[in-house]
Design an enzyme around this catalytic site. Structure first.
Site, PDB file in Angstrom:
ATOM      1  N   ASP A   1      31.326  17.853  -2.492  1.00 43.73           N
ATOM      2  CA  ASP A   1      29.964  17.416  -2.179  1.00 43.73           C
ATOM      3  C   ASP A   1      29.003  18.573  -2.448  1.00 43.73           C
ATOM      4  OD1 ASP A   1      30.429  14.816  -1.441  1.00 43.73           O
ATOM      5  OD2 ASP A   1      30.851  15.312   0.651  1.00 43.73           O
TER       6      ASP A   1
ATOM      7  N   ARG B   1      33.419   3.523  12.163  1.00 48.73           N
ATOM      8  CA  ARG B   1      32.810   3.723  13.481  1.00 48.73           C
ATOM      9  C   ARG B   1      32.893   2.468  14.326  1.00 48.73           C
ATOM     10  NH1 ARG B   1      28.131   5.848  10.755  1.00 48.73           N
ATOM     11  NH2 ARG B   1      28.451   8.073  10.411  1.00 48.73           N
TER      12      ARG B   1
ATOM     13  N   ARG C   1      36.442  10.824 -14.350  1.00 45.13           N
ATOM     14  CA  ARG C   1      35.725   9.565 -14.517  1.00 45.13           C
ATOM     15  C   ARG C   1      34.315   9.891 -14.969  1.00 45.13           C
ATOM     16  NH1 ARG C   1      38.140   5.148 -15.424  1.00 45.13           N
ATOM     17  NH2 ARG C   1      36.671   3.820 -14.291  1.00 45.13           N
TER      18      ARG C   1
ATOM     19  N   TYR D   1      36.627  17.387  -6.084  1.00 40.97           N
ATOM     20  CA  TYR D   1      35.654  16.357  -5.693  1.00 40.97           C
ATOM     21  C   TYR D   1      34.785  16.940  -4.565  1.00 40.97           C
ATOM     22  CZ  TYR D   1      34.245  11.456  -4.629  1.00 40.97           C
ATOM     23  OH  TYR D   1      33.555  10.279  -4.424  1.00 40.97           O
TER      24      TYR D   1
ATOM     25  N   ARG E   1      36.719   9.910   2.911  1.00 40.97           N
ATOM     26  CA  ARG E   1      35.334  10.381   2.839  1.00 40.97           C
ATOM     27  C   ARG E   1      34.407   9.482   3.665  1.00 40.97           C
ATOM     28  NH1 ARG E   1      33.534  13.430  -1.526  1.00 40.97           N
ATOM     29  NH2 ARG E   1      31.685  12.134  -1.771  1.00 40.97           N
TER      30      ARG E   1
ATOM     31  N   GLU F   1      25.173   1.349 -12.191  1.00 37.07           N
ATOM     32  CA  GLU F   1      26.185   2.358 -12.525  1.00 37.07           C
ATOM     33  C   GLU F   1      27.460   1.704 -13.020  1.00 37.07           C
ATOM     34  OE1 GLU F   1      24.940   5.458  -8.982  1.00 37.07           O
ATOM     35  OE2 GLU F   1      27.036   5.333  -9.618  1.00 37.07           O
TER      36      GLU F   1
ATOM     37  N   ARG G   1      27.489  -0.034  -8.497  1.00 32.31           N
ATOM     38  CA  ARG G   1      26.378  -0.118  -7.548  1.00 32.31           C
ATOM     39  C   ARG G   1      25.048  -0.126  -8.284  1.00 32.31           C
ATOM     40  NH1 ARG G   1      27.849   5.719  -4.707  1.00 32.31           N
ATOM     41  NH2 ARG G   1      27.910   6.882  -6.631  1.00 32.31           N
TER      42      ARG G   1
HETATM   43  N1  UDP Z   1      34.305   3.028  -1.325  1.00 34.16           N
HETATM   44  C1  UDP Z   1      34.633   1.692  -1.227  1.00 34.16           C
HETATM   45  N2  UDP Z   1      33.634   0.771  -1.053  1.00 34.16           N
HETATM   46  C2  UDP Z   1      32.342   1.128  -0.977  1.00 34.16           C
HETATM   47  C3  UDP Z   1      32.000   2.496  -1.066  1.00 34.16           C
HETATM   48  C4  UDP Z   1      33.002   3.427  -1.240  1.00 34.16           C
HETATM   49  O1  UDP Z   1      35.789   1.344  -1.313  1.00 34.16           O
HETATM   50  O2  UDP Z   1      31.484   0.246  -0.842  1.00 34.16           O
HETATM   51  C5  UDP Z   1      35.401   3.994  -1.532  1.00 34.16           C
HETATM   52  C6  UDP Z   1      35.670   4.257  -2.998  1.00 34.16           C
HETATM   53  O3  UDP Z   1      37.064   4.433  -3.153  1.00 34.16           O
HETATM   54  C7  UDP Z   1      34.969   5.554  -3.243  1.00 34.16           C
HETATM   55  C8  UDP Z   1      35.186   6.272  -1.925  1.00 34.16           C
HETATM   56  O4  UDP Z   1      35.087   5.240  -0.961  1.00 34.16           O
HETATM   57  O5  UDP Z   1      35.540   6.277  -4.312  1.00 34.16           O
HETATM   58  C9  UDP Z   1      34.193   7.364  -1.639  1.00 34.16           C
HETATM   59  O6  UDP Z   1      32.881   6.835  -1.672  1.00 34.16           O
HETATM   60  P1  UDP Z   1      31.603   7.766  -1.770  1.00 34.16           P
HETATM   61  O7  UDP Z   1      30.423   6.943  -1.436  1.00 34.16           O
HETATM   62  O8  UDP Z   1      31.854   9.004  -1.001  1.00 34.16           O
HETATM   63  O9  UDP Z   1      31.597   8.085  -3.337  1.00 34.16           O
HETATM   64  P2  UDP Z   1      30.505   8.825  -4.235  1.00 34.16           P
HETATM   65  O10 UDP Z   1      29.172   8.685  -3.550  1.00 34.16           O
HETATM   66  O11 UDP Z   1      30.978  10.247  -4.369  1.00 34.16           O
HETATM   67  O12 UDP Z   1      30.561   8.090  -5.517  1.00 34.16           O
END
Ligand code: UDP
Length: 402
Positions: free
Chosen positions: A383, A203, A276, A381, A199, A333, A307
């Site tokens: 978006d 870059r 979850r 999952y 996801r 969170e 976060r």
């Molecule tokens: N992820 C990570 N470190 C970060 C942010 C995301 O390892 O700082 C990984 C983590 O496994 C997460 C996945 O990337 O489940 C997808 O992140 P995303 O931000 O898409 O998750 P969401 O916003 O749906 O919680």
């Protein structure tokens, strides 16, 4: 299969497959569609059906609309009560659709990672690689990533850990992915599917935009206002639990659009799907600027939260100069395994759960006149834009098939 095949009542034979004549029921039914769940799937379906002249009733067991995109004003700031939602899409049709109901600001998601006090740019880009290794050019960055990938000896990534190392190398995996992912999912990275980490963009340029999306923003005035506009003129009843009041509600409409949890619909008869859940610890602070960014991810294993969101940074005019009300609102969170009674947030789409979900989907196929949709109804999952796209397609299909 995303949705249950639509099988209309009152076909040529005029009888439902269980032998009961359906025509009388059709005549007495007050609504064409009963939409269970006033989140994005439900609201999109309801709007499309209403626009086509159908009679729609939307119910939700919560005491508010908008599902998990629900926002509420606290100290003049739209707080994302069920976690941060940043709208982003490459789908022009979806973008045009949501813009009918809201003005979007030009917010670009640029979260930062905090690893034991070291700050890194996300998604993984040249700023991240420079901070991690001191490299300056894309060529230097690729060389480090390739070396670390070679050292790990991964050819075909089979799980999230292997996928992550082969994308960004072992240093970034150890500092920015492992701790965060294992906290968020409550499972070892070696036990998680590779697609989750895909996801995130990687870059080899200095672009901190988290999403590869042509269109991105936050609805001005909040998501609740947007969903309320989507439901304008449609009958909505909140505080109604469909599964508890099925007998009185399902007879009201020809078709039920169910967006709640798939396994809950069937009384968990085949066993629980795993989800979850997330707990949000919201705090109103006197300071005007707590962390200088909307999202800061705590990527070490020890910090108990994943976060912190500082909601004012999703909006404009809320900085020191433009603020009308002093203070700020933050949400920590905490991720946990879902137990009955908790709010499900993320489906755990590993092999075991997907196999069970497929069995539930087979049951869903057999449910007459019920469409299952959305993140919970399809156990995907998804978006936000994908949810809206699926709801638009489904609504157009079923409406045109009548
Ligand atoms: N992820 C990570 N470190 C970060 C942010 C995301 O390892 O700082 C990984 C983590 O496994 C997460 C996945 O990337 O489940 C997808 O992140 P995303 O931000 O898409 O998750 P969401 O916003 O749906 O919680």
């Amino acid at each position: 299969m995303k949705v249950n095949t639509f099988k209309p009542f009152g076909d040529a034979a005029g009888a439902s497959p269980d032998g009961h004549h359906a025509c009388g029921m059709v005549r007495n039914m007050k609504y064409d569609y009963l939409v269970v769940g006033a989140g994005l799937y439900g609201a999109t379906f309801a709007r499309t059906a209403a626009d086509a002249g159908k009679k729609v009733l939307v119910i939700d067991r919560r005491n508010h609309i908008a599902g998990n995109v629900y926002t509420e004003k606290v100290k003049g700031i739209n707080v994302h009560k069920y976690g941060a939602h940043i709208f982003h899409t490459n789908n022009r049709k979806v973008w045009d659709f949501v813009n009918r109901f809201a003005d979007f600001n030009r917010f670009t998601n640029t979260p930062v990672a905090n690893y034991k006090g070291e700050i890194y740019s996300l998604p993984f880009n040249m700023f991240t690689f420079n901070k991690m290794w001191g490299v300056v050019t894309p060529e230097e960055a690729s060389a480090v990533i390739n070396k670390q990938k070679e050292e790990a000896g991964i050819t075909e990534p089979k799980n999230l850990e292997e996928q992550a190392i082969s994308l960004v190398g072992s240093d970034i995996y150890e500092k920015l992915i492992k701790g965060y992912t294992e906290k968020q999912w409550g499972r070892k990275c070696t036990d998680l599917p590779a697609f989750i980490i895909k996801r995130l963009p990687v870059r080899l340029n200095y672009d901190n935009n988290y999403f590869n999306a042509r269109y991105q923003g936050i609805p001005t005035g909040g998501y609740t206002k947007m969903v309320s506009n989507m439901l304008d003129g449609i009958e909505v009843r909140t505080g109604v639990d469909f599964l508890k009041e099925k007998d009185s509600y399902e007879g009201l409409a020809e078709t039920v659009v169910y967006t709640g949890a798939l396994d809950e619909y069937f009384g968990y008869s085949l066993g629980n799907l795993q989800y979850r859940s997330v707990r949000f610890d919201e705090e109103v602070l006197d300071t005007d600027n707590f962390q200088g960014n909307a999202a800061v991810n705590y990527t070490d294993a020890e910090t108990p939260w994943t976060r912190i969101i500082e909601h004012k940074w999703f909006e404009f005019g809320k900085d020191e100069e433009g603020r009308d009300i002093p203070g700020t609102v933050i949400s920590r969170e905490y991720s946990s395994e879902w137990h009955p009674g908790d709010e499900p947030y993320y489906p755990v789409n590993d092999e075991k759960n997907n196999a069970l979900a497929d069995n539930y989907k087979a049951l869903a196929q057999k449910e007459e006149n019920v469409i299952f949709g959305g993140r919970l109804g399809e156990y995907r999952y998804y978006d936000m834009d994908a949810v809206i796209d699926a709801a638009l397609k489904c609504a157009e299909n079923v409406i045109n098939s009548r």
